[in-house]
Write a protein that holds these residues in place. Structure first.
Motif, short mmCIF file in Angstrom:
data_model
loop_
_atom_site.label_atom_id
_atom_site.label_comp_id
_atom_site.label_asym_id
_atom_site.label_seq_id
_atom_site.Cartn_x
_atom_site.Cartn_y
_atom_site.Cartn_z
N LEU A 163 5.56 10.12 13.64
CA LEU A 163 4.95 9.41 12.51
C LEU A 163 5.75 9.59 11.23
O LEU A 163 5.74 8.71 10.35
CB LEU A 163 3.52 9.90 12.31
N SER A 164 6.46 10.72 11.11
CA SER A 164 7.24 10.94 9.90
C SER A 164 8.40 9.96 9.77
O SER A 164 8.92 9.75 8.67
CB SER A 164 7.78 12.38 9.88
N ASN A 165 8.81 9.35 10.88
CA ASN A 165 9.87 8.35 10.80
C ASN A 165 9.42 7.10 10.06
O ASN A 165 10.26 6.28 9.64
CB ASN A 165 10.34 7.97 12.21
N LEU A 166 8.12 6.93 9.90
CA LEU A 166 7.61 5.77 9.17
C LEU A 166 7.84 5.88 7.68
O LEU A 166 7.56 4.95 6.94
CB LEU A 166 6.12 5.60 9.45
N GLN A 167 8.35 7.03 7.21
CA GLN A 167 8.61 7.19 5.79
C GLN A 167 9.70 6.24 5.30
O GLN A 167 9.79 5.96 4.10
CB GLN A 167 9.05 8.63 5.49
N TYR A 168 10.51 5.74 6.22
CA TYR A 168 11.60 4.85 5.82
C TYR A 168 11.16 3.41 5.64
O TYR A 168 11.83 2.62 4.99
CB TYR A 168 12.73 4.91 6.86
N VAL A 169 10.03 3.03 6.23
CA VAL A 169 9.57 1.65 6.13
C VAL A 169 8.67 1.51 4.92
O VAL A 169 8.18 2.49 4.34
CB VAL A 169 8.82 1.23 7.41
N ASP A 170 8.44 0.27 4.52
CA ASP A 170 7.58 -0.03 3.39
C ASP A 170 6.13 -0.07 3.88
O ASP A 170 5.68 -1.05 4.47
CB ASP A 170 7.98 -1.36 2.76
N LEU A 171 5.40 1.01 3.64
CA LEU A 171 4.02 1.10 4.10
C LEU A 171 3.06 0.31 3.23
O LEU A 171 1.85 0.29 3.50
CB LEU A 171 3.59 2.57 4.17
N ASN A 172 3.55 -0.30 2.17
CA ASN A 172 2.74 -1.20 1.36
C ASN A 172 2.82 -2.64 1.84
O ASN A 172 2.15 -3.52 1.28
CB ASN A 172 3.16 -1.12 -0.11
N SER A 173 3.65 -2.88 2.85
CA SER A 173 3.84 -4.23 3.36
C SER A 173 2.77 -4.56 4.39
O SER A 173 2.58 -3.82 5.36
CB SER A 173 5.23 -4.35 4.00
N PRO A 174 2.04 -5.65 4.22
CA PRO A 174 1.04 -6.06 5.22
C PRO A 174 1.67 -6.28 6.59
O PRO A 174 1.03 -6.04 7.62
CB PRO A 174 0.45 -7.35 4.65
N GLU B 123 12.47 -3.91 4.01
CA GLU B 123 11.06 -3.78 4.35
C GLU B 123 10.87 -3.05 5.67
O GLU B 123 9.93 -2.26 5.83
CB GLU B 123 10.43 -5.18 4.42
N ARG B 124 11.78 -3.26 6.58
CA ARG B 124 11.70 -2.63 7.90
C ARG B 124 12.22 -1.20 7.89
O ARG B 124 12.10 -0.50 8.89
CB ARG B 124 12.47 -3.46 8.91
N GLY B 125 12.80 -0.76 6.79
CA GLY B 125 13.26 0.61 6.67
C GLY B 125 14.63 0.87 7.26
O GLY B 125 15.06 2.03 7.33
N LEU B 126 15.34 -0.16 7.66
CA LEU B 126 16.64 0.03 8.30
C LEU B 126 17.69 0.52 7.31
O LEU B 126 18.52 1.38 7.63
CB LEU B 126 17.09 -1.27 8.95
N VAL B 127 17.66 0.00 6.10
CA VAL B 127 18.63 0.41 5.09
C VAL B 127 18.37 1.85 4.67
O VAL B 127 19.29 2.67 4.57
CB VAL B 127 18.57 -0.53 3.88
N ALA B 128 17.11 2.20 4.41
CA ALA B 128 16.77 3.56 3.98
C ALA B 128 17.11 4.58 5.06
O ALA B 128 17.63 5.66 4.76
CB ALA B 128 15.28 3.64 3.64
N PHE B 129 16.86 4.25 6.32
CA PHE B 129 17.18 5.17 7.41
C PHE B 129 18.68 5.38 7.53
O PHE B 129 19.16 6.51 7.73
CB PHE B 129 16.63 4.62 8.72
N SER B 130 19.45 4.31 7.41
CA SER B 130 20.90 4.42 7.51
C SER B 130 21.48 5.24 6.36
O SER B 130 22.31 6.11 6.56
CB SER B 130 21.53 3.03 7.53
N GLN B 131 21.00 4.98 5.14
CA GLN B 131 21.49 5.72 3.98
C GLN B 131 21.09 7.19 4.04
O GLN B 131 21.88 8.08 3.72
CB GLN B 131 20.97 5.08 2.71
N GLN B 132 19.88 7.46 4.47
CA GLN B 132 19.41 8.84 4.56
C GLN B 132 20.21 9.62 5.59
O GLN B 132 20.53 10.80 5.40
CB GLN B 132 17.93 8.87 4.92
N SER B 133 20.55 8.97 6.71
CA SER B 133 21.34 9.64 7.74
C SER B 133 22.72 10.01 7.22
O SER B 133 23.23 11.10 7.49
CB SER B 133 21.46 8.74 8.97
N LYS B 134 23.33 9.11 6.45
CA LYS B 134 24.65 9.40 5.90
C LYS B 134 24.59 10.54 4.89
O LYS B 134 25.44 11.42 4.87
CB LYS B 134 25.24 8.15 5.25
N GLU B 135 23.57 10.53 4.01
CA GLU B 135 23.48 11.55 2.98
C GLU B 135 23.15 12.92 3.56
O GLU B 135 23.64 13.94 3.11
CB GLU B 135 22.41 11.16 1.96
#
Length: 390
Positions: free
Chosen positions: A242-253, A319-331
């Protein structure tokens, strides 16, 4: 005092002269791969034994309490009475009948029998198991502090599971071989992610498996103790997932619909299929078995629905969190962090042989990059880093 752990990680004792003057400095240190924590005065043996074996100590303690309650007559002897399942003598016959030493061998129960129904039934179980294993790989990597597994590591893991299933069939174990989510939970609770530890545990299990009396003794652990342990370990794995959902936009319907629908269907469909097996009748027995196995596997149902909905419902990559996940992995991990997924030997030869980059399970395997116009940001294939499996 600053301690250098490896080339990219440094441990800083905040109780010493090295201090973080402000929040900005602390954030910069974290970005530079510096691990910051307060060093306590507990001895190393305490950290290694008490914290590393907390699960084992918990099981042994409750097992001893159950044994005392059984011998003293606290637990009832009537199977229909509450508390009977906690007795430790329910499988005492297994200890008496088991031999002291036994070496299993291929074909010990006769030659393997291959049938179409058996192959299709096991195939459907393997498909569901592969989906579960993918989640286990990523959960274990995150709990161990490693970077997400690259495609070649995932391919090797699935391939080794297939080899394990083949060997299990030859030895006649009547079950396949796959990753176990509880082991991923153990990594998270014990904070031990060393491959050497896993290899030593595997060696111990092989040796203990040939000692019949010892294995029969472990089978006497009461079911309530095993159930309590599973609740903790599987709960840890669930939390990591469930913590992997932190990368997606949970405010998106859109995302809320996908998450909610996949979770509820992953619970309802297996429950319905398990209670209505007789309704699944296609006229082909083998096909019925495949459908029942797939429909009663919650991870398969939930994962498949989430995958389909995430790819057919329009949504941006942010919105799908793909960019945030990729950037977080690199950092968090950097480029060299993928070295942990290389083979312990032979890497020099693999790098010299150019043809190994086309083998999907080789550490030198490279995927073809997919690059399209940047203005079209609604497709996962637009992100170059994601196309490379980062």
């Amino acid at each position: 005092m600053a301690t250098q752990v490896d080339n990219s990680i440094q441990i800083v004792d905040l109780n010493d002269e090295v201090q973080c003057e402000n929040a900005d400095e602390r954030q910069n240190m974290e970005k530079k791969k510096i691990v910051i924590f307060d060093v306590d005065e507990r001895p190393p043996w305490y950290l290694a034994i008490v914290l590393g074996f907390q699960i084992v100590f918990g099981v042994l303690l409750t097992w001893m309490i159950a044994l005392i309650c059984t011998t003293s007559g606290v637990f009832p002897e009537n199977p229909s009475t509450y508390g009977y399942a906690a007795r430790t003598d329910l499988k005492s016959y297994a200890i008496e009948e088991a031999s002291w030493f036994y070496i299993p061998y291929p074909g010990q129960w006769g030659l393997p029998v291959i049938t179409l129904a058996g192959v299709l039934g096991m195939f459907s179980a393997v498909i569901a198991s592969v989906i579960e294993s993918l989640g286990d790989y990523y959960a274990t990597a995150r709990m161990a502090g490693a970077s997400p597994p690259p495609p070649h590591a995932v391919n090797r893991g699935i391939g080794v599971e297939g080899i394990g299933c083949l060997l299990a069939g030859l030895w006649g174990t009547a079950n396949g071989t796959t990753t176990f989510s509880m082991n991923a939970g153990l990594v998270g609770l014990t904070r031990v992610g060393s491959r050497v530890v896993v290899q030593m545990c595997a060696l111990i299990i092989i040796v203990v498996g040939m000692l019949g009396k010892v294995t029969a003794l472990f089978s006497s652990i009461p079911v309530p103790i095993v159930g309590g342990m599973l609740c903790i370990l599987f709960g840890t794995v669930l939390a990591v997932g469930l913590s992997n959902l932190q990368y997606v936009d949970l405010n998106s319907p859109r995302n809320l619909l996908i998450i909610g629908f996949s979770l509820i269907m992953g619970l309802l469909i297996p429950y319905w299929a398990g209670n209505n097996r007789e309704l699944i009748q296609t006229g082909i027995l083998e096909l019925d078995q495949v459908i029942v196995v797939l429909l009663t596997t919650g991870i398969f149902i939930g994962g498949l629905l989430a995958f389909i909905l995430d790819n057919i419902i329009p949504g941006t990559i942010e919105e799908r969190g793909l960019v945030a996940f990729s950037q977080q992995s690199k950092e968090d991990y950097g480029i060299n962090s993928l070295d942990v997924y290389e083979l312990p030997f032979g890497m020099t030869l693999l790098r010299q042989w150019k043809w190994t980059q086309y083998i999907p399970f080789s550490p030198t395997y490279t995927r073809k990059r997919i690059t399209v116009a940047k203005k079209d940001r609604s497709n996962v294939g637009n992100v170059e880093t994601i196309a490379n499996g980062v």
